[in-house]
Design an enzyme around this catalytic site. Structure first.
Site, short mmCIF file in Angstrom:
data_model
loop_
_atom_site.label_atom_id
_atom_site.label_comp_id
_atom_site.label_asym_id
_atom_site.label_seq_id
_atom_site.Cartn_x
_atom_site.Cartn_y
_atom_site.Cartn_z
N HIS A 104 0.71 -1.01 -0.07
CA HIS A 104 0.02 0.08 0.03
C HIS A 104 0.80 1.37 -0.02
O HIS A 104 0.38 2.38 0.26
CB HIS A 104 -1.04 0.08 1.45
CG HIS A 104 -1.60 -1.12 1.53
ND1 HIS A 104 -2.52 -1.55 0.46
CD2 HIS A 104 -1.56 -2.17 2.37
CE1 HIS A 104 -3.10 -2.73 1.10
NE2 HIS A 104 -2.65 -3.15 2.25
N HIS A 132 -6.90 -4.34 -0.94
CA HIS A 132 -6.35 -5.65 -0.88
C HIS A 132 -6.55 -6.55 -2.19
O HIS A 132 -6.48 -7.69 -2.09
CB HIS A 132 -6.29 -6.41 0.34
CG HIS A 132 -6.24 -5.98 1.51
ND1 HIS A 132 -7.06 -4.96 2.36
CD2 HIS A 132 -4.97 -5.68 2.31
CE1 HIS A 132 -6.42 -4.66 3.45
NE2 HIS A 132 -5.17 -4.74 3.42
#
Ligand SMILES: Nc1ncnc2c1ncn2[C@@H]1O[C@H](COP(=O)(O)OP(=O)(O)O)[C@@H](O)[C@H]1O
Ligand SMILES: Nc1ncnc2c1ncn2[C@@H]1O[C@H](COP(=O)(O)OP(=O)(O)O)[C@@H](O)[C@H]1O
Ligand SMILES: [Mg+2]
Ligand SMILES: [Mg+2]
Ligand SMILES: [Mg+2]
Ligand SMILES: [Mg+2]
Lengths: 195, 333, 333, 195
Positions: free
Chosen positions: B57, B219
């Site tokens: 991320h 995700h």
């Protein structure tokens, strides 16, 4: 433990695939990494104490798996290990009681109820099968069958806990990865312990 | 799968070594267990801010370690929550006597691991508070489920709480401010393409050449629905309407608008989108007081975007504007 | 083709409106002809810095407009050089009496259009100098061809010359410094995936699932050769060796190392690559004194990277470190 | 001019495809955008003066095409327009001379020589054909054929100017997009002027 580690390695891709469908695709990798770490830790320790072994595995999982499965399987093994501390041999009653403790730990940590489409849906029926069995062999076999059934029964469910719950209705018609790894856990336990 | 990596299992370690090599005087990387920490930690008398989560991320969270933002970040494997031992060690490394705040995104794994870490750290005598972010309106909010995911607001919260901690506000105050930011923030995301984790080697979902996925997580989780791709104006509307109606944001509100790229999105598209967001909010009488445009909370190489709105109050605005000096966000210094 | 846009022909205009909406007190966007200019332009007594080029490389150049870097940027259509009238108008808008420097990347179109603009502007009585960047070692250097492309060094040069201009150095001095930066900088890039311009809707080249293209340009131009993808260490070596040997960079040199993402590259991969670059330079005794890691000169959504090395001297380092306050690069303020 | 604009619109995709192979894929879009702008500008002006028309087109191209083609075609039309300033009718000699001026402008601006794989490879032979022709019809036809031949002859060449030159040897076996648009220019000119 060797067998469970081997099983996680063998089914790594399958668990990844299941987790990709309704989660984030890491369950197989996580479990494989964790069990390899567990074996590594066990290699350096005497293995006479069943409880000690389980606690070592628990700590290895907690500190290497991460995600949801790390704390949950970690708690499972930790509670089982605590129940079996100091034992070199375990009879059916002690064995079933340890599993019950372990699964209670998972329930407390994850707050999942039966039907939430989690590993609890495989673990709980298997523990009940252990508790209701007359002898070790039928207990082990009954637990495997119950876990398998519980695992399959997650398919039509809508997830209410874990990452799959974000999908809402779209989580239906997929088998839960955590319930699947739990089934493999009972399967390898049965193979390892069967006379 | 084509990636600029050496091997799937080495990605996180190699990248951490790269971070250490890049900013030797700004951060320190601890490898066993893994965390990235301000070079000058612990800062005495300051509340320590620790966050963490799966890798993939970036720049969140490791890129936000530095004065004015996080004191430490714990990177897990790609898209996998880090482990309690990492968080415990990071917490101890940044504990300067004023307590430590854990900033946790609401995912079962993250919450459970941070919970275990907080228990361990409290046993060590460090005061620990947690703020859990759950701003993703794509997920239905319910007591009976895992609840909403924490997404874009996490970046904003880390900056604002970082400012407050730097201002020597107490642990209770910083935690409360963080909870207020979370309570006043809403987000939603969408994807043009899936992403591929190095571990799985498979796309996180399949999309046709003219389809977009609305309501995705960070995700690679599939979204709530998919539809044929429309113009940027329609995509902005799809994301903004649920955001605005959920809080709700209403005429006269002053907001921070955060248009985020998912990792593989060209910057020019983010500005096209920001322009549409501005028009839609203008129509509703909502005033953009601050903005952030760029790829700050990403999903590897996924193409797509997310929008976060935060209803600002004076204190939030002040700490948003306060100096920050991290690899990922830097101003005022 | 899936993009966050309204229509292929509107991308540049929509994005410019987004830029104007995002930074109303920092930049001003002129629409007819198109350029982005510092809100406080012209700065009296300061050399004005004007650059420009095709769009699709953001944040370059529009994201580098602000104190300490560019005074104005002229965006062309996607991957197409802007036109002389844009450059002429921008030059006049930033002319503060100390002359204007044009920073031009060496592409036939850019060079010819800037040449025409310089002729026009000189006729208007503004002193204009040009620096042409040509740092791409993937292209053979020859008097009989268009020569090397200008790529990554352009970003570094704009920052360093921006610092010098802010320091009120003369047009001659800033231009000379710029030429020195270009002469001491070398770059090379590679791609994992092509990009698709909104206008063509077609991938710029085709690559198999296990192939990479080495020596690409920033406009989706195919590279010099393709090969099976290897580990990041090999990719770093493929790009660095020609760079190092061309200048050449040698033991004891102090460099700025710039690891750039092409627009669709996850940040975590850039750090993996930076780690490999660091190791390779260490082996050669070359010392990284400064670095820049991120996606600063991009090709829409292309996945891949480029590496730029600049042999630093004291003056370059000083102006690199000087404050800069632009949407794309910000520090020291 | 109407015809050339229509031709650029018609061949937009083809020119984009050719430019994608050895350039950056924008030549068709650029020329189409430029010629639409040129028509727009012409629409508001009286068209009696051939030179004036050409200069208007030139300025429209310079300020809307960008890239390499903008200044080059801009220069071509600007030089031709200057040569034909004030003319309402043009004879063959004046016509050929204007083209020669235009192409000289392109050569001066772009520094390309014949064989560099650029528009010059289509323009130059076509101008020579115009200059050597006996009457207007054969001149127009000869120029089209020469431009076409020149365009085809760019295929085996290795580019030494423009974006294709970055490819080195890999630019071989592709037709130059700029030479192709130049061929279409002669083709539409022939159609427009032919008795
Ligand atoms: N609250 C919970 N209680 C019990 N089991 C859970 C819970 N949340 C998730 N799980 C189990 O964890 C599995 C996912 O594990 P894993 O993929 O390793 O973690 P993550 O979801 O963090 O990526 C699910 O399939 C489910 O069986
Ligand atoms: N130096 C030059 N002299 C003459 N023609 C050139 C030169 N450089 C490029 N060209 C022509 O321009 C064409 C490309 O135009 P275009 O694609 O519009 O510009 P760009 O290359 O800037 O994208 C080439 O095919 C070639 O014919
Ligand atoms: Mg998972
Ligand atoms: Mg996970
Ligand atoms: Mg071009
Ligand atoms: Mg082109």
């Amino acid at each position: 433990m060797n067998q469970f580690a081997a099983s996680m390695q063998e089914h790594r891709e399958e668990l990844v695939r299941l987790d990709t469908a309704i989660g984030d695709g890491d369950h197989g990798t996580n479990m494989d990494r964790g069990m390899r770490k567990a074996l590594e830790q066990l290699g350096t320790q005497p293995q006479a104490d069943v409880g000690g072994v389980l606690k070592t595995v628990a700590m290895a999982l907690v500190s290497s798996v991460g995600g949801a499965a790390g704390p949950l399987y970690g708690t499972l093994f930790l509670q089982m290990g605590t129940a079996l501390t100091g034992k070199a041999e375990v009879d059916l009653e002690e064995y079933a009681a340890a599993w019950r403790k372990g699964v209670q730990g998972v329930e407390a940590r994850g707050k999942a109820e039966p039907g939430d489409k989690t590993m609890v849906d495989a673990l709980l029926p298997a523990v009940e099968a252990l508790e209701g069995a007359a002898d070790l062999d039928s207990a082990l076999q009954g637990a495997v069958s119950a876990a398998e059934q519980g695992m399959r029964d997650t398919i039509p469910l809508v997830a209410r806990k874990g990452r799959a719950s974000y999908l809402g209705d779209r989580s239906r018609d997929h088998q839960d990865p955590g319930a699947t790894s739990s089934y493999y856990l009972f399967q390898t336990a049965a193979e390892a312990l069967a006379g | 799968m084509k990636k600029l990596i050496n091997a799937p299992d080495d990605v996180v370690l190699d990248a951490l070594q790269g971070v250490q090599a890049a900013y030797p005087d700004r951060v320190r990387v601890n490898y066993e267990p893994r965390y990235v920490v301000r070079a000058d930690a612990p800062v005495s008398g300051k509340v320590g801010l620790v966050s963490g989560g799966g890798s993939g991320h970036e720049p969140m969270h490791g890129g936000f370690v530095g004065p004015g933002m996080l004191d430490a970040a714990c990177p897990g494997e790609v898209f996998t929550s880090p482990t309690p031992d990492q968080m415990q060690a990071a917490t101890q490394a940044v504990s300067g006597g004023a307590g430590v705040l854990h900033i946790v995104k609401n995912y079962t794994g993250d919450v459970m691991n941070f919970d275990m870490a907080a228990d361990l750290t409290r046993a060590d005598g460090v005061e620990v508070e947690s703020v859990v972010t759950n701003d993703d309106v794509a997920v239905e909010d319910s007591l009976y489920t895992a609840g909403r995911r924490g997404v874009g607001i996490t970046v904003i919260l880390e900056k604002i709480c970082g400012g407050a901690a730097e201002d020597r506000r107490s642990l209770q105050e910083v935690a409360e401010l963080g909870r207020r930011v979370n309570a006043n923030g809403r987000s939603m995301g969408m994807a043009l393409t899936p992403c591929i984790t190095p571990g799985s080697g498979q796309p996180s979902f399949e999309l046709a050449d003219d389809e977009v996925e609305i309501g995705i997580g960070i995700h690679g989780e599939p979204g709530r629905f998919r539809e044929k791709i429309g113009p940027a104006s329609q995509i902005a509307e799809r994301l903004l309407t649920p955001i605005v109606e959920d809080l709700p944001f209403s005429s006269g509100d002053r907001v921070l608008a955060f248009v985020n790229g998912m990792g593989g999105t060209p910057e020019i598209e983010l500005y096209v989108l920001y322009n549409e967001v501005g028009k839609l909010l203008h129509e509703r009488g909502v005033q953009i007081e601050r903005n952030l445009i760029g790829s700050y909370i990403t999903s590897l190489e996924m193409q797509g975007c997310s929008i976060t709105l935060l209803k600002l109050d004076e204190e939030m605005t002040r700490y948003w504007d306060a100096p920050v000096n991290t690899p990922g966000l830097r101003w005022g210094v």
